[in-house]
Scaffold this active site. Sequence first.
Site, PDB file in Angstrom:
ATOM      1  N   CYS A  70      41.857  39.960  42.270  1.00 42.18           N
ATOM      2  CA  CYS A  70      40.959  39.591  43.356  1.00 42.18           C
ATOM      3  C   CYS A  70      41.243  40.525  44.525  1.00 42.18           C
ATOM      4  O   CYS A  70      42.389  40.873  44.785  1.00 42.18           O
ATOM      5  CB  CYS A  70      41.178  38.146  43.805  1.00 42.18           C
ATOM      6  SG  CYS A  70      40.818  36.921  42.543  1.00 42.18           S
ATOM      7  N   SER A 101      46.586  36.938  41.342  1.00 43.05           N
ATOM      8  CA  SER A 101      46.051  37.515  40.128  1.00 43.05           C
ATOM      9  C   SER A 101      47.059  37.398  39.001  1.00 43.05           C
ATOM     10  O   SER A 101      48.150  36.871  39.178  1.00 43.05           O
ATOM     11  CB  SER A 101      45.677  38.988  40.373  1.00 43.05           C
ATOM     12  OG  SER A 101      44.828  39.105  41.489  1.00 43.05           O
ATOM     13  N   HIS A 121      49.125  39.897  24.570  1.00 45.50           N
ATOM     14  CA  HIS A 121      49.408  39.203  23.318  1.00 45.50           C
ATOM     15  C   HIS A 121      49.359  40.238  22.200  1.00 45.50           C
ATOM     16  O   HIS A 121      48.502  41.125  22.213  1.00 45.50           O
ATOM     17  CB  HIS A 121      48.392  38.091  23.039  1.00 45.50           C
ATOM     18  CG  HIS A 121      48.230  37.120  24.157  1.00 45.50           C
ATOM     19  ND1 HIS A 121      49.143  36.118  24.412  1.00 45.50           N
ATOM     20  CD2 HIS A 121      47.275  37.007  25.110  1.00 45.50           C
ATOM     21  CE1 HIS A 121      48.747  35.422  25.467  1.00 45.50           C
ATOM     22  NE2 HIS A 121      47.610  35.948  25.908  1.00 45.50           N
TER      23      HIS A 121
END
Length: 272
Positions: A141, A113, A118
Amino acid sequence: MNDELRLHGFNNLTKSLSFNIYDINYAKTEQQQNEYIAYIDEMYNADRLTEILTQVTDIIGANILNVARQDYEPHGASVTILISEYPVDGNEDFSTATPGPMPNSVVGHLDKSHITVHTYPESHPDNGISTFRADIDVSTCGVISPLKALNFLIHSFDSDIVTTDYRVRGFTRDVDGRKHYIDHQINSIQNYLAEDTKQAYEMIDVNIYQENIFHTKMLLKEFNIENYLFGSGVEAYSESELTSITERLWREMQEIFYSRNMSNGPGPSHSG
């Protein structure tokens, strides 16, 4: 879901959390605007963001495989962390919709994963409004839902507006070959938020249950003009100026919260 569900192979459901926060300020002069951007770049530079995401991996019991981070010119930063699972305490019930912990507990695991962040600082060229946005994505996951990290993330930033999207994609099969498109009960992202957060924000849900898509928008209830004046206090402005600044700040927050441009209108009264 049945707690004793037996799967064929491994759980390959993909659970994705997109978490956006907005911090709004008023900076009157060009110098104050530049100082605000510099403050944000220092407060949420790549090193600081890496610390926050590393704490998120601790919360969900992940093992860091790789970290890529970058500070940008003139502004902004990005961090991407690749993670994989390792054994943790198996007593946590991942099927319950409850707030996740702060970073002093290891409660889950991830498999193949990633977590990314950002930042986007910017200033309005004319009316003095400065806005900082941070976009964080947690994709997992397996058993754990990334929503368990939401409680910590909200407490890691100063947030006037928060938008959260959660989606479960793909399917996993049980031993009888039956497909399962979600492996935990959820009717609202709000169930994963702590009580102090629920009390502090006005919230709206937009959910598409049949598609396993959940969306929550949050707007800070308390508005104190003193908290939004960067580089000066209320004493630096006249009463009429404070009224005008309050209306501009409130309009900015309403437009972001409702995702549409609005005409001028009365905002909250400013309080000192």
